[in-house]
Design an enzyme around this catalytic site. Structure first.
Site, PDB file in Angstrom:
ATOM      1  N   LYS A 206       9.001 -35.318 -34.584  1.00 18.03           N
ATOM      2  CA  LYS A 206       8.605 -36.554 -35.272  1.00 18.03           C
ATOM      3  C   LYS A 206       9.605 -37.712 -35.090  1.00 18.03           C
ATOM      4  O   LYS A 206       9.620 -38.297 -34.017  1.00 18.03           O
ATOM      5  CB  LYS A 206       8.281 -36.247 -36.740  1.00 18.03           C
ATOM      6  CG  LYS A 206       7.142 -35.194 -36.796  1.00 18.03           C
ATOM      7  CD  LYS A 206       6.384 -35.086 -38.076  1.00 18.03           C
ATOM      8  CE  LYS A 206       5.126 -34.237 -37.864  1.00 18.03           C
ATOM      9  NZ  LYS A 206       5.200 -32.858 -38.314  1.00 18.03           N
TER      10      LYS A 206
ATOM     11  N   ASP B 109      13.541 -25.832 -40.461  1.00 19.91           N
ATOM     12  CA  ASP B 109      12.573 -26.609 -39.692  1.00 19.91           C
ATOM     13  C   ASP B 109      12.586 -28.027 -40.269  1.00 19.91           C
ATOM     14  O   ASP B 109      11.958 -28.297 -41.288  1.00 19.91           O
ATOM     15  CB  ASP B 109      11.189 -25.970 -39.776  1.00 19.91           C
ATOM     16  CG  ASP B 109      10.159 -26.735 -38.946  1.00 19.91           C
ATOM     17  OD1 ASP B 109      10.504 -27.815 -38.411  1.00 19.91           O
ATOM     18  OD2 ASP B 109       9.011 -26.252 -38.832  1.00 19.91           O
TER      19      ASP B 109
ATOM     20  N   TYR C  34       4.542 -25.217 -42.896  1.00 20.46           N
ATOM     21  CA  TYR C  34       3.895 -25.294 -41.582  1.00 20.46           C
ATOM     22  C   TYR C  34       4.963 -25.457 -40.524  1.00 20.46           C
ATOM     23  O   TYR C  34       5.883 -26.272 -40.682  1.00 20.46           O
ATOM     24  CB  TYR C  34       2.929 -26.484 -41.552  1.00 20.46           C
ATOM     25  CG  TYR C  34       2.270 -26.707 -40.202  1.00 20.46           C
ATOM     26  CD1 TYR C  34       1.338 -25.791 -39.705  1.00 20.46           C
ATOM     27  CD2 TYR C  34       2.573 -27.830 -39.437  1.00 20.46           C
ATOM     28  CE1 TYR C  34       0.728 -26.001 -38.472  1.00 20.46           C
ATOM     29  CE2 TYR C  34       1.961 -28.052 -38.208  1.00 20.46           C
ATOM     30  CZ  TYR C  34       1.035 -27.138 -37.732  1.00 20.46           C
ATOM     31  OH  TYR C  34       0.434 -27.353 -36.511  1.00 20.46           O
TER      32      TYR C  34
HETATM   33  C1  PLP Z   1       4.756 -31.520 -37.547  1.00 18.45           C
HETATM   34  C2  PLP Z   1       5.521 -30.281 -37.770  1.00 18.45           C
HETATM   35  C3  PLP Z   1       5.639 -29.282 -36.800  1.00 18.45           C
HETATM   36  C4  PLP Z   1       4.874 -29.322 -35.509  1.00 18.45           C
HETATM   37  O1  PLP Z   1       5.252 -30.399 -34.718  1.00 18.45           O
HETATM   38  P1  PLP Z   1       4.229 -30.895 -33.569  1.00 18.45           P
HETATM   39  O2  PLP Z   1       4.982 -31.981 -32.892  1.00 18.45           O
HETATM   40  O3  PLP Z   1       2.988 -31.356 -34.272  1.00 18.45           O
HETATM   41  O4  PLP Z   1       3.980 -29.726 -32.690  1.00 18.45           O
HETATM   42  C5  PLP Z   1       6.481 -28.210 -37.053  1.00 18.45           C
HETATM   43  N1  PLP Z   1       7.165 -28.122 -38.206  1.00 18.45           N
HETATM   44  C6  PLP Z   1       7.068 -29.053 -39.173  1.00 18.45           C
HETATM   45  C7  PLP Z   1       7.869 -28.910 -40.416  1.00 18.45           C
HETATM   46  C8  PLP Z   1       6.224 -30.150 -38.999  1.00 18.45           C
HETATM   47  O5  PLP Z   1       6.098 -31.045 -39.969  1.00 18.45           O
END
Ligand code: PLP
Length: 432
Positions: A267, A239, A144
């Site tokens: 995060k 990511d 994701y």
């Molecule tokens: C949470 C997450 C996102 C999206 O971040 P948001 O702050 O919710 O937009 C993108 N990539 C990864 C791997 C994530 O865990």
């Protein structure tokens, strides 16, 4: 456990916001029941609007690596906020947080702050396309990357739960350059590269996929990915919105000693405030406006309060043995649960890396890609979730979500959690 206040609040919320929530997985759809309204948090303990207390392993979905309301963050933010909340001008807080990150992260030279993980990923992909002047991107099933149009192809998390391949409202044209392939499959990876020769701008991966279960990759798969990218002049984006500053300060890049071309953060980086970032070499970052032709901007980017919270959190993470202690605590939890599972021969397994853990109702530990996860596991998880909730342990409300141990969790709280898992598993497999 009485949660009537949460129930009333949720009923009201559903008349005001779609599904009563501002982010879908909060709605408890996959586990059933009513979302719990949070009133306050302190350390590892979450208190809901009915004044029930829980040992929290959701931790706002990952950002709170120090636990709730950590004194160093609260004090820093209180001091800073009295000076004004936003300026739309450069501030020292941006210099300080960039400097702290860059000087402790050997894989990056420059960073740009944005306001969410989604925004970071969206910008990183645009940057990769701008630098390479190519259009196609490769992603992996079960990873994701936020709700970016071009990446809403076989996503994880909420998507896996709602069993939709993608989202409505995304024109085919926006995803036609996105290729989504299975994780941990070198053959399919090689084929994707040869079939799309000279057309691929970047490959984006969660190097530690943690949005559709915890799908730990073989190191050789990630190394092959790195060398294929080099061979084909394709940029590799890690990511690290979850893994960054979580699996050690330098995240998965350090864990696997693989240098990605661009890293995205979110995060943990914001200490509980809305912060995202993308970072790379100075060479690549020079392509971003105002220096280069890749446009990207943000009214509240680098917000001084959010930067201050991030700075307080990340400085604490840099203290000696911080990550070692966190991992040991997580190991204690996992061993405490798994010891009992082995004794009882329950079809249950607890994966972990660093302070991230994930439980699944499979016997073995061979889940490495999205399609390895059995659907029945999610049904069992609903029972587990309900039992844990009613016994004072708050887990993220989906079997595809991971748990997070924070620096605030005490040994006693973890022991309590282990005991509660034992009772929950007895309840599930022996009917109480
Ligand atoms: C949470 C997450 C996102 C999206 O971040 P948001 O702050 O919710 O937009 C993108 N990539 C990864 C791997 C994530 O865990």
């Amino acid at each position: 456990m009485d949660r009537s206040t949460s129930e009333q609040l949720y009923k009201k919320a559903t008349t005001l916001m779609p599904g009563g929530v501002n982010s879908p997985v909060r709605a408890f759809k996959s586990v059933g029941g009513t979302p719990v309204f949070a009133k306050k948090g302190s350390g590892a303990i979450l208190t809901d609007e009915d004044n029930n207390q829980y040992i929290d392993y959701c931790m706002s979905w990952g950002p709170l690596i120090l636990g709730h309301a950590h004194p160093s963050i609260i004090e820093a933010v209180q001091d800073k906020i009295a000076l004004g909340t936003s300026f739309g001008m450069p501030t020292t807080a941006e210099n300080e947080l960039s400097d702290l990150i860059i000087s402790n992260h050997k894989y990056i030279e420059q960073i740009r702050f944005v306001s969410s993980g989604t925004e970071a990923v969206m910008s990183a992909v645009r940057l990769a396309r701008g630098v390479t002047k190519k259009d196609k991107i490769i992603k992996f099933n079960g990873c994701y990357h936020g709700h970016v149009d071009a990446l809403m192809v076989q996503g994880g998390s909420g998507l896996a739960t709602f069993s939709e391949a993608s989202s409505a409202g995304i024109p085919l044209d926006f995803v036609k350059n996105t290729l989504s392939i299975p994780l941990n499959d070198i053959e399919k990876l090689e084929r994707a590269f040869t079939e799309n020769k000279d057309q691929i701008a970047c490959v984006i991966i969660e190097p530690i996929p943690a949005n559709n279960g915890l799908l730990l990759q073989d190191k050789v798969f990630l190394e092959t990915l790195r060398s294929l990218c080099d061979q084909h002049h394709v940029l590799l984006i890690f990511d690290e919105v979850i893994s960054g500053f979580r699996i050690g300060f330098q995240g998965a890049a350090e864990h696997y000693t693989i240098k990605p071309d661009i890293i995205t953060f979110g995060k943990v980086i914001g200490g509980g405030f809305p912060v995202g970032a993308y970072a790379s070499s100075a060479d690549i970052m020079n392509h971003i406006s105002p220096l280069g032709a890749v446009y990207q901007a943000g009214t509240l980017s680098g917000n001084p309060i959010a930067m201050t919270a991030g700075l307080a959190q990340l400085s604490t993470c840099l203290q000696p043995d911080f990550y070692k202690n966190l991992e040991e605590k997580t190991q204690y939890l996992v061993e405490g649960v798994m010891h009992y599972v082995h004794q009882k021969n329950y079809p249950f397994y607890m994966y972990h890396i660093g302070s991230i853990f994930w439980t699944t109702f499979h016997v073995s530990n061979t889940v490495k890609k999205a399609s390895d996860i059995k659907k029945e596991s999610a049904n069992y998880f609903s029972e587990l979730h309900r039992f844990m909730l009613n016994n004072g342990v708050y887990l993220a409300p989906s079997g595809y979500e991971v748990g997070f141990v924070s620096a605030a969790h005490t040994k006693a709280q973890i022991q309590n959690t282990i005991d509660t898992y034992h009772k929950a598993l007895d309840f599930i497999f022996q009917g109480g």
